[in-house]
Scaffold this motif. Sequence first.
Motif, PDB file in Angstrom:
ATOM      1  N   LYS A  93       0.843  -1.202   0.000  1.00  0.00           N
ATOM      2  CA  LYS A  93       0.000   0.000   0.000  1.00  0.00           C
ATOM      3  C   LYS A  93       0.878   1.252   0.000  1.00  0.00           C
ATOM      4  O   LYS A  93       2.068   1.206   0.353  1.00  0.00           O
ATOM      5  N   THR A  94       0.270   2.365  -0.375  1.00  0.00           N
ATOM      6  CA  THR A  94       0.961   3.657  -0.388  1.00  0.00           C
ATOM      7  C   THR A  94       0.263   4.631   0.543  1.00  0.00           C
ATOM      8  O   THR A  94      -0.972   4.747   0.516  1.00  0.00           O
ATOM      9  N   ASN A 142      -3.650   2.276  -4.781  1.00  0.00           N
ATOM     10  CA  ASN A 142      -3.405   1.412  -3.621  1.00  0.00           C
ATOM     11  C   ASN A 142      -3.228   2.214  -2.339  1.00  0.00           C
ATOM     12  O   ASN A 142      -2.509   1.794  -1.424  1.00  0.00           O
ATOM     13  N   ALA A 144      -3.363   3.573   1.199  1.00  0.00           N
ATOM     14  CA  ALA A 144      -3.762   3.051   2.503  1.00  0.00           C
ATOM     15  C   ALA A 144      -4.608   4.076   3.260  1.00  0.00           C
ATOM     16  O   ALA A 144      -5.541   3.725   3.989  1.00  0.00           O
ATOM     17  N   VAL A 168     -11.123   5.457   0.879  1.00  0.00           N
ATOM     18  CA  VAL A 168      -9.790   5.643   1.453  1.00  0.00           C
ATOM     19  C   VAL A 168      -9.914   6.386   2.786  1.00  0.00           C
ATOM     20  O   VAL A 168     -10.478   7.484   2.824  1.00  0.00           O
TER      21      VAL A 168
END
Length: 362
Positions: A93-94, A142, A144, A168
Amino acid sequence: MTKRAYNFNAGPAALPLEVLRQAQEEFVDYKGAGMSIMEMSHRSKAFEGVNDNTERLVRELLGVPDGYSVMLLQGGASTQFAMVPMNLLADGKTAAYVNSGSWAKKAIKEAKLIGETRVVASSEDARFTRMPDLAAVELPDNAAYLHLTSNETIEGTQLASFPNTGAVPLIADMSSDIMSRPLDIPSFGMIYAGAQKNLGPSGVTLVIVRDDLLEASRPGVPTMLRYDTHAKSKSLYNTPPSFAVYMVGLVLEWIRDKGGLEGIDRLNREKTGLIYSAIDGSGGFYRGVAESGSRSLMNVTFRLTSEELEKKFIQESEQAGFVGLKGHRDVGGLRASTYNAVPLESCQALAEFMAEFQRQNG
């Protein structure tokens, strides 16, 4: 008691006089216990009642719904800079971050130590004199979470509204404007805030986290740095900063009695309005640092025409009973922090002082 100072410190900051007097009355003997709150066991019924009441008031004032955990932790917001990615930035994840100023940059620095981190919006090109435009911010597929700082104390900027991040989780460092205005808690995955500006004395940090994020915490995080550790134990896993928690509870009762967050918001706008009017009506003698659309209701930053004149302003203001008007050492200038507990009378006195200083030096 001698005359109290006009306290515009950025933190630790002013506390309500009514709260200080109540704490003074209860300092030696807390409600007939024969001891101070600082002396009693954190496992005692008396302190558990204090702890529970503080959490209840947080939920009441902010409208925290079921499905969120409220924690009172140690380590300040600076520890949260690391705890957030340690717990919530999963492999693959980013972490998405908004770079809005000095405190946002510190959070970004810590996240980069933990995992993949990307700045998705920034106002650094404007020297942080405004908040970044978040209306159309693009998040990584992606992501997080999206982390932002709601109010930058050093630059004197504040977000007027918050972005819709959909699925998100939105995470906000609200250390310098928590409990200063109403919030839509369900739009956030997590909020954290050091207490020493709007909530109470230093030593305790408020953390509000959605329970599904707790359940998804990364494995391998040390026990004391895990949110689920403290959520399960109601912030009593280890010895808490008991006196600070007690003081936060008193401040929250004070906020409730002032009309809750709606009442505090109206008062804060009136207070800072006096100072911003003094700046805007000075014909350029005073110059606001933050752009008008990003001006903070907590930290009013301004400059004079020279550093020499600013030094004179600070010297004469201190002689007149004002405290904390010197800008942060990283940026210089002048700053008046008008947190919840700063009285309206202090802001009126500052506006009058500014007018008289201009009359004598303009």
